[in-house]
Scaffold this active site. Sequence first.
Site, PDB file in Angstrom:
ATOM      1  N   LYS A 185       1.966   7.077   2.395  1.00  0.00           N
ATOM      2  CA  LYS A 185       1.080   7.504   3.481  1.00  0.00           C
ATOM      3  C   LYS A 185       0.355   6.275   4.027  1.00  0.00           C
ATOM      4  O   LYS A 185      -0.560   5.753   3.391  1.00  0.00           O
ATOM      5  CB  LYS A 185       0.046   8.532   2.997  1.00  0.00           C
ATOM      6  CG  LYS A 185      -0.637   9.221   4.180  1.00  0.00           C
ATOM      7  CD  LYS A 185      -2.072   9.578   3.928  1.00  0.00           C
ATOM      8  CE  LYS A 185      -3.021   8.418   3.926  1.00  0.00           C
ATOM      9  NZ  LYS A 185      -3.224   7.753   5.238  1.00  0.00           N
ATOM     10  N   GLU A 261      -5.728  -1.628  -5.703  1.00  0.00           N
ATOM     11  CA  GLU A 261      -6.014  -2.908  -5.027  1.00  0.00           C
ATOM     12  C   GLU A 261      -7.173  -2.630  -4.090  1.00  0.00           C
ATOM     13  O   GLU A 261      -6.979  -2.091  -3.007  1.00  0.00           O
ATOM     14  CB  GLU A 261      -4.787  -3.370  -4.233  1.00  0.00           C
ATOM     15  CG  GLU A 261      -3.554  -3.661  -5.071  1.00  0.00           C
ATOM     16  CD  GLU A 261      -3.653  -4.942  -5.875  1.00  0.00           C
ATOM     17  OE1 GLU A 261      -4.580  -5.743  -5.628  1.00  0.00           O
ATOM     18  OE2 GLU A 261      -2.825  -5.125  -6.767  1.00  0.00           O
ATOM     19  N   CYS A 295      -9.105  -8.246   2.386  1.00  0.00           N
ATOM     20  CA  CYS A 295      -9.801  -8.083   1.092  1.00  0.00           C
ATOM     21  C   CYS A 295     -10.053  -9.450   0.472  1.00  0.00           C
ATOM     22  O   CYS A 295     -10.974  -9.627  -0.310  1.00  0.00           O
ATOM     23  CB  CYS A 295      -8.965  -7.234   0.162  1.00  0.00           C
ATOM     24  SG  CYS A 295      -7.284  -7.832   0.019  1.00  0.00           S
ATOM     25  N   GLU A 392     -18.963  -6.150   1.425  1.00  0.00           N
ATOM     26  CA  GLU A 392     -17.807  -6.694   2.106  1.00  0.00           C
ATOM     27  C   GLU A 392     -18.076  -6.658   3.622  1.00  0.00           C
ATOM     28  O   GLU A 392     -18.319  -5.582   4.174  1.00  0.00           O
ATOM     29  CB  GLU A 392     -16.611  -5.791   1.757  1.00  0.00           C
ATOM     30  CG  GLU A 392     -15.280  -6.407   1.960  1.00  0.00           C
ATOM     31  CD  GLU A 392     -14.152  -5.495   1.473  1.00  0.00           C
ATOM     32  OE1 GLU A 392     -14.336  -4.268   1.346  1.00  0.00           O
ATOM     33  OE2 GLU A 392     -13.062  -6.031   1.252  1.00  0.00           O
TER      34      GLU A 392
END
Length: 488
Positions: A185, A261, A295, A392
Site C-alpha cells: 500500500k 523504518e 528521514c 523532525e
Amino acid sequence: MTIATSEQSVIDSVNKQLFIGGEWRDASGGGTLAVEDPSTAEPLCEIADGTPEDATAALGAADEMQEEWGKTAPRERGEILRRAFEKIVERTDELALLMTLEMGKALAESKAEITYAAEFFRWFSEEAVRIEGRYAVPPAGAGRMLTMKQPVGPCLFITPWNFPMAMGTRKIGPAIAAGCTMVMKPAQQTPLSMLALAGILEESGLPGGVLNVVTSSSSGGTMGPLIADPRARKLSFTGSTEVGRKLVAQSAEQLLRVSMELGGNAPFLVFDDADVDAAVEGAIVAKMRNIGEACTAANRFHVAGGVASEFAEKLAKRMDAMKVGRGTEEGVEVGPLIDGDQRDKVGDLVDDALGKGARALVGAEKMEGSGYFYRPTVLDDIPEDATLLKEEIFGPVAPVASFDSEEAAIAAANDTEYGLVAYVYTSDLKRALRVCEGIETGMVGLNQGMVSNASAPFGGIKHSGFGREGGIEGIEEYLETKYVAINL
Ligand code: NAP
C-alpha cells in the site's frame, strides 16, 4: 495551469487501477481518489480508491501464490529482479518526471532516486542465489544439526510519500528474492511511481499474485484488517514513528514479524579540526536532499564554537543561492513541500525558534503563489529549548547550535528519542572512531552527507525503529530459520 504534453503522456502511461492477482481492476465500490501536484496544488489524475474488500482480495491472492512462489528457483526470482532493474534504468527519464509531478522534488533528484531504487533490485537479484543454510556437528559429537532458510510468507508493506519508489524497492526486492508474496500500500499522495513499478515487474515476468498493490484513501481501513488476518506473516512499514507505534501494537495480535523504518532527528556534528568547506558541502546534501523531507535529513547542526559562525555563514550563502521552483523547471534544486500542512508545520517550527531568540541568516518565510514552497532557511544562535531541535523538521531549514567539547557534542547528538543516522565531520581519526562509537544511531556518515546505499544495512535504533533494509542483512528480514536435529 495547463500541463505539458510530455507530462500528460507519462501520467497517461500509468495504470491507475488496483493490481490484484496479476490483474488490473477498479476498486470494488468504483471509487477514485485524486493525486495532486504539490508545486501547483492542482490535481494530476484520479486513481482507484481501494476498499477493505479489495485489500482482503489482495492478501488472498498473495496467500494463494505463496507456496508456488516460495518454491520457484532462486535464479528465476533473481532474473525477474534483474530484468526489472534494467527496465527501470532504461525508463529513468519518464519515471523521474512522473515522480517529480506527484512528489515535487527536482528532476535531478527524482533521477537519483530512480537509480537508488533500481539498485535494490540489482542487489537483491544477486542475493536471491546466495540464501544458505548450515550443516554442523554439535559439540557433543552425536547427531547432526541442519539449518535451512525459508521464506517468511505473505508480507504487508506500507510506504511513505517522500521516496515514492525507493521505499518500495527496498521491501519488494528482498521479498521477491526470498520467495515471499506481498501486498503493497503506497502513500496516497504519491501512488503513481508504485503503480508504474508494478507495471514494470509485470512486464519483467513476475507471476500474478506475488506483488499486489492496493491504493486507498483509507490506509487504516484497508490495512487494519490485513494486519489482523492470520494469512499475513510479516509487516514492513516505512513512515512516521507515530503511525509505526500504532502498527506495532496492532501487529501484536497475530505476532507478525515486523520491520519498522521510522522517523529521524539526525545530528550533524562539525569539529574544529574539520574541513569547514567540505562540511558545508556535506551539509547541503544531508539537509537539502529531497527538500529536507528525508528521514535521514540533518535536522540540527552542532558545530564547534570556534568554527560555528564561519560554518553558518557559508551554509547560509549556499542555501540562499539554491533555485526554488517547480521540479520540472531547468536549474531548479528545491521543489515544494508535500502539502500545506507540512509547510505550516515547518513555518511554526521556525517561528518557535525565532520567538525563543534564534537568528535567521537566510529564509524563514513561506513563498507566495500556488504550490507549497518554503524558502531555504539557516537559523543561528539556536536556544536549547527550541522545538526544532527535538522534532523532525521535514523541510529546508538548518538550525545551527554550537558546542564547546567533544563530550558535549556527543551528549547533544544523543539528546533525542530518535536514532536513525548522524553525520560527523572531523579530520582526527581517533576522534572519529570515538564519536562514531559514542553516537546512538543505526548509521553514521563520517565526513560525508549521505549514507544511503543498496549494499549497506539501512535502519535505526531507539524510536527510529528496528530491522535493516539493504545489504546482506536486508534479505534476512524475509527469511525464517528452520533447524533440523538429525539422529544418525
Ligand atoms: P506516515 O503518515 O506515517 O505515513 C506513512 C504510510 O503509512 C502512508 O502510506 C500512510 O498512508 C500510512 N498510514 C498512515 N496511517 C496509517 C494507519 N493507521 N494504518 C496503516 N497505514 C497508515 O508518514 P509520512 O508522512 O508518509 O512519511 C514521513 C515519515 O516517514 C517521516 O517521519 C520520515 O522520517 C519517515 N521515513 C522513514 C524512513 C526510514 O527508512 N527510516 C524513510 C522514509 C521516511 P496515507 O498515505 O494514506 O496517509
